[in-house]
Structures are given as structure tokens and as C-alpha cells.
Scaffold this motif. Sequence first.
Motif, PDB file in Angstrom:
ATOM      1  N   GLU A  29     -25.096  59.995  71.643  1.00 32.60           N
ATOM      2  CA  GLU A  29     -23.930  59.433  72.325  1.00 32.60           C
ATOM      3  C   GLU A  29     -22.839  60.505  72.394  1.00 32.60           C
ATOM      4  N   ILE A  30     -22.412  60.853  73.601  1.00 34.28           N
ATOM      5  CA  ILE A  30     -21.330  61.812  73.771  1.00 34.28           C
ATOM      6  C   ILE A  30     -20.018  61.048  73.616  1.00 34.28           C
ATOM      7  N   VAL A  31     -19.309  61.301  72.526  1.00 31.98           N
ATOM      8  CA  VAL A  31     -18.079  60.556  72.257  1.00 31.98           C
ATOM      9  C   VAL A  31     -16.833  61.323  72.695  1.00 31.98           C
ATOM     10  N   GLY A  32     -16.984  62.623  73.015  1.00 32.99           N
ATOM     11  CA  GLY A  32     -15.821  63.393  73.440  1.00 32.99           C
ATOM     12  C   GLY A  32     -16.202  64.762  73.962  1.00 32.99           C
ATOM     13  N   GLU A  33     -15.350  65.318  74.808  1.00 27.46           N
ATOM     14  CA  GLU A  33     -15.546  66.666  75.337  1.00 27.46           C
ATOM     15  C   GLU A  33     -14.245  67.446  75.199  1.00 27.46           C
ATOM     16  N   ALA A  34     -14.358  68.696  74.750  1.00 27.21           N
ATOM     17  CA  ALA A  34     -13.180  69.544  74.536  1.00 27.21           C
ATOM     18  C   ALA A  34     -13.309  70.834  75.338  1.00 27.21           C
ATOM     19  N   ALA A  35     -12.207  71.265  75.941  1.00 31.91           N
ATOM     20  CA  ALA A  35     -12.203  72.497  76.739  1.00 31.91           C
ATOM     21  C   ALA A  35     -11.674  73.683  75.950  1.00 31.91           C
ATOM     22  N   ASN A  36     -11.186  73.439  74.719  1.00 30.24           N
ATOM     23  CA  ASN A  36     -10.705  74.529  73.867  1.00 30.24           C
ATOM     24  C   ASN A  36     -10.806  74.119  72.406  1.00 30.24           C
ATOM     25  N   GLY A  37     -10.610  75.087  71.519  1.00 33.67           N
ATOM     26  CA  GLY A  37     -10.766  74.822  70.096  1.00 33.67           C
ATOM     27  C   GLY A  37      -9.786  73.803  69.554  1.00 33.67           C
ATOM     28  N   GLU A  38      -8.565  73.816  70.064  1.00 37.19           N
ATOM     29  CA  GLU A  38      -7.547  72.872  69.596  1.00 37.19           C
ATOM     30  C   GLU A  38      -7.968  71.438  69.912  1.00 37.19           C
ATOM     31  N   GLU A  39      -8.470  71.221  71.114  1.00 30.65           N
ATOM     32  CA  GLU A  39      -8.948  69.897  71.491  1.00 30.65           C
ATOM     33  C   GLU A  39     -10.145  69.489  70.637  1.00 30.65           C
ATOM     34  N   ALA A  40     -11.023  70.433  70.342  1.00 34.89           N
ATOM     35  CA  ALA A  40     -12.207  70.151  69.544  1.00 34.89           C
ATOM     36  C   ALA A  40     -11.820  69.668  68.148  1.00 34.89           C
ATOM     37  N   ALA A  41     -10.874  70.367  67.511  1.00 32.31           N
ATOM     38  CA  ALA A  41     -10.427  69.979  66.174  1.00 32.31           C
ATOM     39  C   ALA A  41      -9.766  68.603  66.202  1.00 32.31           C
ATOM     40  N   LYS A  42      -8.982  68.345  67.253  1.00 26.41           N
ATOM     41  CA  LYS A  42      -8.284  67.063  67.358  1.00 26.41           C
ATOM     42  C   LYS A  42      -9.273  65.920  67.560  1.00 26.41           C
ATOM     43  N   LEU A  43     -10.268  66.138  68.427  1.00 34.05           N
ATOM     44  CA  LEU A  43     -11.271  65.096  68.669  1.00 34.05           C
ATOM     45  C   LEU A  43     -12.119  64.842  67.427  1.00 34.05           C
ATOM     46  N   ALA A  44     -12.424  65.908  66.689  1.00 35.26           N
ATOM     47  CA  ALA A  44     -13.211  65.745  65.464  1.00 35.26           C
ATOM     48  C   ALA A  44     -12.454  64.899  64.451  1.00 35.26           C
ATOM     49  N   GLU A  45     -11.137  65.112  64.373  1.00 28.64           N
ATOM     50  CA  GLU A  45     -10.318  64.343  63.439  1.00 28.64           C
ATOM     51  C   GLU A  45     -10.243  62.872  63.860  1.00 28.64           C
ATOM     52  N   GLU A  46     -10.088  62.638  65.163  1.00 34.84           N
ATOM     53  CA  GLU A  46      -9.920  61.275  65.657  1.00 34.84           C
ATOM     54  C   GLU A  46     -11.234  60.493  65.709  1.00 34.84           C
ATOM     55  N   LEU A  47     -12.306  61.156  66.143  1.00 37.97           N
ATOM     56  CA  LEU A  47     -13.562  60.458  66.409  1.00 37.97           C
ATOM     57  C   LEU A  47     -14.590  60.573  65.293  1.00 37.97           C
ATOM     58  N   LYS A  48     -14.441  61.581  64.430  1.00 39.09           N
ATOM     59  CA  LYS A  48     -15.377  61.813  63.327  1.00 39.09           C
ATOM     60  C   LYS A  48     -16.842  61.760  63.797  1.00 39.09           C
ATOM     61  N   PRO A  49     -17.204  62.658  64.708  1.00 36.70           N
ATOM     62  CA  PRO A  49     -18.588  62.686  65.212  1.00 36.70           C
ATOM     63  C   PRO A  49     -19.549  63.210  64.162  1.00 36.70           C
ATOM     64  N   ASP A  50     -20.827  63.006  64.404  1.00 39.36           N
ATOM     65  CA  ASP A  50     -21.846  63.579  63.506  1.00 39.36           C
ATOM     66  C   ASP A  50     -21.966  65.079  63.750  1.00 39.36           C
ATOM     67  N   ILE A  51     -21.879  65.464  65.033  1.00 34.46           N
ATOM     68  CA  ILE A  51     -22.076  66.855  65.423  1.00 34.46           C
ATOM     69  C   ILE A  51     -20.989  67.302  66.397  1.00 34.46           C
ATOM     70  N   VAL A  52     -20.489  68.518  66.208  1.00 30.72           N
ATOM     71  CA  VAL A  52     -19.634  69.163  67.202  1.00 30.72           C
ATOM     72  C   VAL A  52     -20.394  70.382  67.703  1.00 30.72           C
ATOM     73  N   LEU A  53     -20.756  70.376  68.996  1.00 30.71           N
ATOM     74  CA  LEU A  53     -21.398  71.535  69.598  1.00 30.71           C
ATOM     75  C   LEU A  53     -20.295  72.495  70.011  1.00 30.71           C
ATOM     76  N   MET A  54     -20.263  73.661  69.398  1.00 29.05           N
ATOM     77  CA  MET A  54     -19.127  74.567  69.539  1.00 29.05           C
ATOM     78  C   MET A  54     -19.511  75.918  70.135  1.00 29.05           C
ATOM     79  N   ASN A  55     -18.846  76.273  71.239  1.00 34.90           N
ATOM     80  CA  ASN A  55     -18.914  77.647  71.736  1.00 34.90           C
ATOM     81  C   ASN A  55     -17.840  78.419  70.975  1.00 34.90           C
ATOM     82  N   PRO A  56     -18.176  79.471  70.224  1.00 39.01           N
ATOM     83  CA  PRO A  56     -17.176  80.170  69.420  1.00 39.01           C
ATOM     84  C   PRO A  56     -16.105  80.871  70.238  1.00 39.01           C
ATOM     85  N   ASP A  57     -16.413  81.204  71.497  1.00 38.11           N
ATOM     86  CA  ASP A  57     -15.450  81.908  72.346  1.00 38.11           C
ATOM     87  C   ASP A  57     -14.631  80.880  73.130  1.00 38.11           C
ATOM     88  N   MET A  58     -13.634  80.283  72.447  1.00 44.56           N
ATOM     89  CA  MET A  58     -12.837  79.211  73.033  1.00 44.56           C
ATOM     90  C   MET A  58     -11.381  79.643  73.196  1.00 44.56           C
TER      91      MET A  58
END
Length: 208
Positions: A29-58
Motif C-alpha cells: 500500500e502506497i501511503v505517501g510520496e515525497a519529492a525531497n528529503g524533508e517531505e520524506a522525513a515528515k511523512l515518515a513521522e506522520e504515517l509511520k510506514p513499514d518501508i521508506v524507499l529513498m533516493n539518496p540524492d534528494m
Amino acid sequence: MTIRIVIAESLPVVRRGLAVFLKTQEDFEIVGEAANGEEAAKLAEELKPDIVLMNPDMPIMDGIVATSKIKDLDSSSRVMVLTNFSNQNYVYQVIKAGASDCQLMNIKPGELAASIRRLVASEILPPAKPAPYLQSGSKSVKQVDGLTKREREVIREIASGKSNKEISSVLFITVKTVKTHVSNILAKLGLDDRTQAALYAVENNLEK
């Protein structure tokens, strides 16, 4: 069990492609999409997903800082780095920051899905602290010295992201021989998989 995923990728086309494929998997289940690292950290805090697929060059906040923040905010969310290894230092730093796994961006869709499931099933455990092979010191140097010339050539090709078949072609040896060398390298260095071998090569300047 449904695996909840956040996709952190700055390129809309790549992000959408990942989402389209992952949504075809009944247990994802895709619970969120982030276009940058700041959004990724914020979504992880809010949604607490099992996995964050991360491109390191953000942008805005890079994958290294974002991964560290995610692990600080919720250690139960695991970060899987997706990279083309064009900047190996990024990969090394992200793993140290707390990423649980690292895969090449050109991984086959089925293999990516399998890797995600293995990660959630704890077959690949996130290190509580940097693993010994990521730390500098005499032990690391001694282990490097224990590699044969051919093993150094193989680990160098692993660090460049090549498959066993590609290594076989470059070094003019059989795939079976490559597999034997890889097994010997992992045993000598006390590593678990090719990802760790690639990172070890970067840390010890074996990729040059």
C-alpha cells in the motif's frame, strides 16, 4: 499483512513509475510520496510506514539527513535506498545514517518487491550502530590484506554495481567462479551480502 510504503524520489516520472508497479502488488500500500528529503522525513513521522524507499540524492534535505531523521523519529520504519551507485559515498553515508538495505535503481521489479518483503520479514536487519566493516581500524586493514588479487578485482566490480554475469565477462572467468570468489570475500570479511561488500570496498578504497 499489508506493507505500507512511502516513496521518496525527486523525479516525478521515476516516483510515479515506482508507485504504479508497487500498487500492482496485493500486499503493498502506497501511503505517501515525497519529492525531497524533508517531505520524506515528515511523512515518515506522520504515517509511520513499514518501508521508506529513498533516493539518496534528494533536494532541500538530502537522503543522508532524511534517513537519520527518520530513524530518530521512528525506528520501526525501515529505509531502503534505491541508487545507481553513481555516488558511492552517498550510499555509504546513508547506510551509516540507519538505512536497512540498499538496491540498485535498475533492479528488476519482481526483485524489488521480493527485497521489500524480505526486509519487512526481518531477513535483513537494520543495524543498531555502524557495523564493524564500516569502522576504520587495524582489523579492517588486516581483512583487506587477506584478500587475494582476484578477490580484490571481484569486490571492485561488485562496488561498481555489476552482476555476477557482468563480472564474469569483465574478468574472463565463469559465473560459477565469480560466485565462489564472492562467497570467499564475504566469509573473509565477515559480511552478509553484496551490498555490505560494496560499501566495504568504498570504505577501504578498493573500488578504485
